[in-house]
Design an enzyme around this catalytic site. Structure first.
Site, PDB file in Angstrom:
ATOM      1  CG  ASP A  64      -1.859   1.050   1.411  1.00 60.50           C
ATOM      2  OD1 ASP A  64      -1.764   2.420   0.706  1.00 60.50           O
ATOM      3  OD2 ASP A  64      -2.937   0.907   2.316  1.00 60.50           O
ATOM      4  CE1 TYR A 195      -4.828  10.609 -12.048  1.00 58.92           C
ATOM      5  CE2 TYR A 195      -4.408  11.758 -13.970  1.00 58.92           C
ATOM      6  CZ  TYR A 195      -4.070  10.540 -13.557  1.00 58.92           C
ATOM      7  OH  TYR A 195      -3.580   9.672 -14.145  1.00 58.92           O
ATOM      8  CB  VAL A 197      -2.291  19.493  -9.103  1.00 61.33           C
ATOM      9  CG1 VAL A 197      -1.685  19.680  -7.278  1.00 61.33           C
ATOM     10  CG2 VAL A 197      -2.799  20.857  -9.360  1.00 61.33           C
TER      11      VAL A 197
END
Length: 277
Positions: A64, A195, A197
């Site tokens: 993760d 998204y 940025v």
């Protein structure tokens, strides 16, 4: 513990879409161990099984990218079993295609996944890189600087002495704008601004880190790539390319590009484009 001397490739978010096809291509052509990583163990192992069913031999490790402990666990595994990392594909990312303007909470989650995770990965995994390692950051045409609307950031992000702190200031200004409502959200990068940025910040970080590797005397190459508008779950099946076609340029950077190609923005057809045009 005996360490395997084989080379190592790691793909984050490798259980589906472009990531899965990158793992597949590496298993076919990379001379070494290929790790498919995913945050969901069941889906990750199902993806590994698909590749095993066609005769390929990926390895699996849960990862993760938003969890520092998870990244540390992967680093410990690599340190124990291998001599280092030779290819690292930073592919993990999220986008809610149904929301062109996100809440502050959703925007922060996206930026934490798509960009902030790279800083943690840099801190924990980069020390394990081999001397000629290749890092491939999966960006987007929304990662081109022209997606940004504020002149101060158009000027700042192209500086030759740009710092990570300045990139963080750019990201944090956007997150503050997202907290201030719809009009502030779109003022920096328009619709899907979170998204855009995240990917512009990824691109800028790529160039800064390449400069740092060179200053350290390392032959590591780090490049970012626009894989094309690819039909995946993330795009709700919309797109121009299959995931297999989308993996073409990332695999080129991982396997075929000259080691001298450094700090570049690569288009889906494998040619170098000017990020800041």
């Amino acid at each position: 513990m005996y360490k395997m001397e084989t080379k190592v490739a790691i793909v984050t978010g490798g259980n589906r879409g472009i990531g899965f096809e990158i793992v597949k291509g590496l298993c076919q052509k990379f001379d070494g161990a290929v790790y498919l990583t995913a945050r969901n163990e069941e889906r990750g192992r199902q993806a590994v099984k698909k590749l095993q069913d066609i005769g390929l031999k990926p390895l699996f490790h849960i990862l993760d990218v938003t969890c520092e402990k998870s990244i540390q666990d992967l680093a410990a595994h690599i340190s124990t079993h291998h001599s280092g990392i030779d290819v690292l594909v930073n592919n993990a990312g999220i986008l809610d295609f149904d929301k062109s303007i996100s809440s502050h909470e959703d925007a922060k989650k996206l930026i934490d996944t798509n960009f902030m995770s790279l800083l943690t990965i840099s801190k924990i995994l980069y020390p394990l890189l081999s001397n000629t390692a290749r890092i491939i950051n999966i960006s987007s045409d929304w990662g081109l600087l022209s997606n940004i609307r504020k002149q101060i950031w158009l000027d700042t992000l192209v500086k030759e002495d740009l710092t990570v702190e300045e990139i963080l200031a750019f990201v944090n200004e956007f997150l503050l704008a997202a907290k201030n409502g719809r009009s502030s959200f779109v003022s920096i990068a328009g619709h899907f601004g979170d998204y855009k940025v995240s990917k512009v910040a990824m691109s800028a970080l790529t160039f800064v880190q390449q400069r740092q590797f060179i200053a350290q005397g390392k032959d590591v190459s780090i490049n970012c790539v626009h894989p094309g508008f690819v039909m995946t779950d993330m795009t709700k099946g919309m797109g121009d390319f299959t995931p297999e076609r989308g993996a073409r340029a990332p695999l080129y950077l991982a396997l075929e590009a000259p080691q001298s190609l450094k700090g570049a923005f690569i288009w889906h057809d494998c040619h170098h484009v000017n990020w800041d045009d």
